[in-house]
Motif scaffolding. Structure first.
Motif, PDB file in Angstrom:
ATOM      1  N   UNK A 176      -0.580  -2.694 -15.402  1.00 14.76           N
ATOM      2  CA  UNK A 176       0.497  -3.853 -15.091  1.00 14.76           C
ATOM      3  C   UNK A 176       1.853  -3.548 -14.674  1.00 14.76           C
ATOM      4  N   UNK A 177       2.167  -2.455 -15.183  1.00 15.42           N
ATOM      5  CA  UNK A 177       3.604  -1.519 -14.948  1.00 15.42           C
ATOM      6  C   UNK A 177       3.729  -1.113 -13.556  1.00 15.42           C
ATOM      7  N   UNK A 178       2.653  -0.664 -13.182  1.00 14.03           N
ATOM      8  CA  UNK A 178       2.762  -0.345 -11.520  1.00 14.03           C
ATOM      9  C   UNK A 178       2.742  -1.589 -10.729  1.00 14.03           C
ATOM     10  N   UNK A 179       1.865  -2.685 -11.147  1.00 13.74           N
ATOM     11  CA  UNK A 179       1.829  -3.956 -10.376  1.00 13.74           C
ATOM     12  C   UNK A 179       3.403  -4.711 -10.592  1.00 13.74           C
ATOM     13  N   UNK A 180       4.231  -4.609 -11.572  1.00 13.42           N
ATOM     14  CA  UNK A 180       5.182  -5.065 -11.720  1.00 13.42           C
ATOM     15  C   UNK A 180       6.175  -4.493 -11.019  1.00 13.42           C
ATOM     16  N   UNK A 181       6.343  -3.007 -11.069  1.00 15.43           N
ATOM     17  CA  UNK A 181       7.370  -2.223 -10.241  1.00 15.43           C
ATOM     18  C   UNK A 181       7.108  -2.327  -8.685  1.00 15.43           C
ATOM     19  N   UNK A 203      10.105  -4.440  -6.044  1.00  9.57           N
ATOM     20  CA  UNK A 203      10.457  -3.484  -4.763  1.00  9.57           C
ATOM     21  C   UNK A 203      10.170  -4.475  -3.593  1.00  9.57           C
ATOM     22  N   UNK A 204       9.057  -5.298  -3.660  1.00  5.89           N
ATOM     23  CA  UNK A 204       8.781  -5.880  -2.634  1.00  5.89           C
ATOM     24  C   UNK A 204       9.658  -7.110  -2.584  1.00  5.89           C
ATOM     25  N   UNK A 225       0.778  -1.125   0.009  1.00  9.47           N
ATOM     26  CA  UNK A 225      -0.182   0.064   0.008  1.00  9.47           C
ATOM     27  C   UNK A 225       0.856   1.443   0.036  1.00  9.47           C
ATOM     28  N   UNK A 226       2.033   1.285   0.598  1.00  6.47           N
ATOM     29  CA  UNK A 226       2.757   2.379   0.963  1.00  6.47           C
ATOM     30  C   UNK A 226       3.562   2.518  -0.486  1.00  6.47           C
ATOM     31  N   UNK A 227       3.973   1.666  -1.274  1.00  7.80           N
ATOM     32  CA  UNK A 227       4.402   1.771  -2.841  1.00  7.80           C
ATOM     33  C   UNK A 227       3.429   2.197  -3.602  1.00  7.80           C
ATOM     34  N   UNK A 228       2.280   1.656  -3.386  1.00  6.90           N
ATOM     35  CA  UNK A 228       1.122   1.999  -4.375  1.00  6.90           C
ATOM     36  C   UNK A 228       0.676   3.526  -4.273  1.00  6.90           C
ATOM     37  N   UNK A 229       0.856   3.875  -3.239  1.00  9.55           N
ATOM     38  CA  UNK A 229       0.558   5.205  -3.063  1.00  9.55           C
ATOM     39  C   UNK A 229       1.570   6.404  -3.303  1.00  9.55           C
ATOM     40  N   UNK A 230       2.742   5.717  -3.179  1.00  5.92           N
ATOM     41  CA  UNK A 230       3.816   6.508  -3.744  1.00  5.92           C
ATOM     42  C   UNK A 230       4.034   6.729  -5.195  1.00  5.92           C
ATOM     43  N   UNK A 231       3.697   5.533  -5.821  1.00  7.28           N
ATOM     44  CA  UNK A 231       4.167   5.400  -7.236  1.00  7.28           C
ATOM     45  C   UNK A 231       2.917   5.532  -8.339  1.00  7.28           C
ATOM     46  N   UNK A 232       1.569   5.512  -7.849  1.00  2.19           N
ATOM     47  CA  UNK A 232       0.433   5.485  -8.547  1.00  2.19           C
ATOM     48  C   UNK A 232       0.313   6.490  -9.602  1.00  2.19           C
ATOM     49  N   UNK A 233       1.047   7.638  -9.496  1.00  2.00           N
ATOM     50  CA  UNK A 233       0.882   8.581 -10.429  1.00  2.00           C
ATOM     51  C   UNK A 233       1.980   8.488 -11.461  1.00  2.00           C
ATOM     52  N   UNK A 234       2.941   7.725 -11.099  1.00  2.24           N
ATOM     53  CA  UNK A 234       3.992   7.647 -12.028  1.00  2.24           C
ATOM     54  C   UNK A 234       3.864   6.476 -13.030  1.00  2.24           C
ATOM     55  N   UNK A 235       3.110   5.210 -12.391  1.00  5.46           N
ATOM     56  CA  UNK A 235       2.911   4.022 -13.115  1.00  5.46           C
ATOM     57  C   UNK A 235       1.517   3.662 -13.050  1.00  5.46           C
ATOM     58  N   UNK A 236       0.960   2.863 -13.982  1.00  6.57           N
ATOM     59  CA  UNK A 236      -0.055   2.410 -13.941  1.00  6.57           C
ATOM     60  C   UNK A 236      -0.555   0.883 -14.542  1.00  6.57           C
TER      61      UNK A 236
END
Length: 245
Positions: free
Chosen positions: A226-231, A235-236, A213-224
């Motif tokens: 499957x790209x966001x999910x992969x990123x 990280x995890x 959730x922390x990473x999602x909130x941080x990068x949701x505006x940069x990626x979207x």
């Protein structure tokens, strides 16, 4: 030189006043040994001072020994603070050995018992620490070989469980490697640690969800998508985090 009077100071010591106006402080055992109470005469002041100084060094060494068990190297280092004559140091060390007040094997037994029970040291750390004290390697190996394997294993299991509890911000391989490094440094074998760790669940779904959730909130505006999910999963994964079903 005639003795005029004695005056007790402390710790079984007396100030001895001489007819020439000088005074020296002597331990009562030196006074008794040289019959100074009876003769009330000191023929050689410098010699008496020398005997007294040597006696005090030995007496202080006994006090140093009385606080805890010491090995030979510790005693030698202690004596070097007040003695420069190696022969005198050898003399005191040998006297302590003859009186069974200094015994490296008994020291090793005591050290292993304390460090195994109180500090949970593994065999390798026990050996390395004792070798630093310049104790005979054969004595160290013999005493360590007497360690109960069940005690070592129980200590290792206890330490692993504690490390898992205290490192909840890590999981998976990252947590495993962290524990492995720490316990190898504590003297346990890599194989024994890995065997116990392989039986442990090192996943942490609560931490996974929190970090996700922390990473999602941080990068949701940069990626979207499957790209966001992969990123996020990369990280995890780098933190050893995997979602367990």
């Amino acid at each position: 030189m005639k003795i005029i009077k004695y005056k007790k100071t402390s710790n079984r010591k007396y100030k001895v006043f001489l007819e020439n106006g000088e005074s020296i402080t002597l331990h009562e055992d030196i006074i008794l040994k040289h019959n100074l109470l009876i003769t009330k005469q000191i023929d050689d002041i410098e010699e008496i001072k020398k005997y007294n100084d040597e006696y005090l060094i030995y007496d202080n060494t006994l006090k140093y020994l009385s606080t805890k068990m010491r090995c030979e190297l510790e005693i030698r280092n202690y004596l070097k603070k007040t003695l420069t004559n190696e022969n005198k140091i050898d003399e005191i060390v040998n006297k302590l050995k003859e009186s069974s007040l200094l015994n490296d094997r008994l020291y090793v037994k005591s050290y292993i018992l304390d460090k195994t029970n109180l500090n949970k040291y593994g065999p390798n750390k026990l050996k390395n620490e004792l070798l630093r004290l310049n104790i005979d390697k054969d004595i160290i190996d013999e005493e360590i070989s007497k360690l109960d394997s069940n005690t070592i294993n129980d200590n290792l299991k206890e330490l692993i469980d504690k490390k898992i509890r205290l490192n909840r911000k890590y999981a998976g391989d990252v947590l495993k490697n962290k524990i492995l490094i720490e316990l190898v440094n504590m003297g346990y074998s890599k194989e024994a640690i890995s065997k116990i760790l392989s039986e442990k669940d090192l996943s942490n779904n609560e931490l996974y969800d929190k970090e996700y959730q922390k990473l999602y909130n941080k990068y949701k505006n940069k990626y979207s998508g499957s790209e966001l999910e992969y990123f996020i999963k990369q990280k995890l994964y780098s933190k050893g985090l995997k979602k367990m079903q």
